[in-house]
Design a protein around this motif. Structure first.
Motif, short mmCIF file in Angstrom:
data_model
loop_
_atom_site.label_atom_id
_atom_site.label_comp_id
_atom_site.label_asym_id
_atom_site.label_seq_id
_atom_site.Cartn_x
_atom_site.Cartn_y
_atom_site.Cartn_z
N HIS A 20 -6.82 7.14 -9.87
CA HIS A 20 -6.33 5.92 -9.19
C HIS A 20 -7.53 5.05 -8.82
CE1 HIS A 20 -3.20 3.94 -6.41
NE2 HIS A 20 -4.28 3.18 -6.40
N ASP A 80 -9.01 4.89 -5.21
CA ASP A 80 -8.43 3.62 -4.73
C ASP A 80 -9.40 2.87 -3.81
OD1 ASP A 80 -6.44 1.69 -4.61
OD2 ASP A 80 -5.50 2.55 -2.84
N HIS A 116 -9.21 0.83 -9.44
CA HIS A 116 -8.90 -0.54 -9.89
C HIS A 116 -10.17 -1.29 -10.27
CE1 HIS A 116 -4.88 0.19 -8.38
NE2 HIS A 116 -5.37 0.49 -7.20
N LYS A 124 3.01 -0.01 -13.19
CA LYS A 124 2.80 0.29 -11.77
C LYS A 124 3.67 -0.65 -10.94
CE LYS A 124 0.74 1.45 -7.81
NZ LYS A 124 -0.68 1.18 -7.58
N HIS A 181 -0.32 7.30 -3.27
CA HIS A 181 -0.48 7.39 -1.81
C HIS A 181 0.51 8.41 -1.25
CE1 HIS A 181 -2.71 3.85 -2.76
NE2 HIS A 181 -1.63 3.11 -2.91
ZN LIG Z 1 -4.42 1.31 -5.60
#
Ligand SMILES: [Zn+2]
Length: 339
Positions: free
Chosen positions: A51, A262, A53, A147, A201
């Motif tokens: 995870h 993340d 970005h 997503k 999450h």
């Molecule tokens: Zn994220």
């Protein structure tokens, strides 16, 4: 390209092996003239951040090729040779796959955000009525993932179960997978009941749902560090206190629990492994969550004959001393020494 020879104790099997690498392929047949680049120590399949970005410096910031290259380079330098990007501000461009110096990327296209959920304009804004079609489009245009932002503010309604269920059916019908951002009780319940492939999450997840997750193959990417850092800075995170316990219960029930950072800077999956250990995962399971378990979940084999030639080598056993994880002694990506 020079053939390579590596020798070491392979995790998780704990068997000493010698591999010969010719191009982007691991072999067990000796190759004359191969250059020995690892001789002893521990060998892991390349690390994985499930995870992350890469490509934008923060919420609302544009997707930028230079940032993307730097972020992926930071992952590689930390031994992270495969990443899953569950949403980004733009689709991952093709040059990433063609660059032998960059980690492999499994992308989910742009974040799919319905009104009131997510940072306005940063992802792909769609109505609930258009969500199914958009999810299929993003999955088809990326690595098969899409997503969905399944919920957002703590007291606002989540994406309705009927809509999410339709997304899962449509994306699965084209062979794709659905990752869902969820951190409210309603959002996590809807994600599990819709049969999504991963909860991103997963705060405020009802522990009574973990058996169902295990049975239907829904993974949990708890991104502990992203929330733990906030909580430690004194910012209230609803559900944080119970999150550790839920993660442990999920693992015990047989749910695939994976390491995802993340957060920025990129290249910190070792810290997330530390958080997973604090959550009670056990060192071997926590290291696996950032290596062989995540690779298997993404359909990429570990260190076996014919596998892609991505590996990290350590002079200490990372399942005994996980502090070594983020600084491998040797990094081989697509059959080339890159660190
Ligand atoms: Zn994220």
């Amino acid at each position: 390209m020079t053939a390579l020879r590596v020798r070491g104790i392979v995790l998780p099997d704990r068997v000493e092996r010698t591999f010969w690498i010719d191009g982007d392929r691991i072999g067990t047949e000796p190759l004359p003239g191969a250059e020995t680049v690892v001789d002893g120590g521990w060998l892991l399949p390349g690390l994985v951040d499930a995870h992350t970005h890469p490509g934008s410096t923060g919420p609302g910031h544009p997707f930028d090729d230079g940032v993307l290259r730097d972020d992926l380079g930071a992952h590689r330098d930390a031994g992270v040779l495969l990443v899953r990007t569950p949403g980004s501000a733009g689709r991952i461009p093709k040059w990433v796959d063609d660059d032998p110096d960059l980690p492999r990327v499994r992308s989910a296209g742009r974040w799919l955000a319905t009104p009131g959920r997510f940072f306005p304009g940063w992802g792909r804004d769609v109505t609930e009525a258009d969500l199914v079609e958009a999810a299929v489009e993003e999955a088809a245009a990326s690595s098969g993932w899409c997503k969905v932002i399944g919920d957002w503010l703590p007291d606002d309604p989540a994406v309705p179960l009927s809509v999410l269920t339709a997304v899962v059916e449509a994306v699965h019908a084209i062979g794709g997978k659905v990752a869902v951002h969820c951190q409210t009780a309603e959002g996590t319940r809807n994600a599990v009941e819709a049969g999504v492939d991963s909860l991103e999450h997963g705060l405020n997840l009802d522990p009574a749902l973990v058996d169902r997750m295990a049975a239907q193959g829904t993974a949990l990417v708890p991104t502990l560090g992203a929330f733990g850092d906030m909580a430690e800075r004194g910012r209230p995170v609803r559900g944080w206190d119970a999150h550790f316990g839920t993660v442990g219960a999920a693992l015990e029930a047989g749910v695939t629990v994976l390491a995802g950072t993340d957060s920025r800077p990129c290249g910190t999956v070792a810290a997330e492994v530390g958080w997973l250990i604090r959550a009670g995962l056990g060192v071997e399971a926590a290291v696996g969550a950032a290596s062989w378990t995540a690779r298997e979940w993404l359909g990429v084999p570990g260190l076996v004959e014919g596998a892609p030639a991505d590996l990290v080598a350590y002079d200490r056993d990372p399942t005994v001393d996980p502090s070594v994880l983020g600084s491998p002694g040797r990094v081989v990506l697509r059959g080339r020494v890159v660190g």
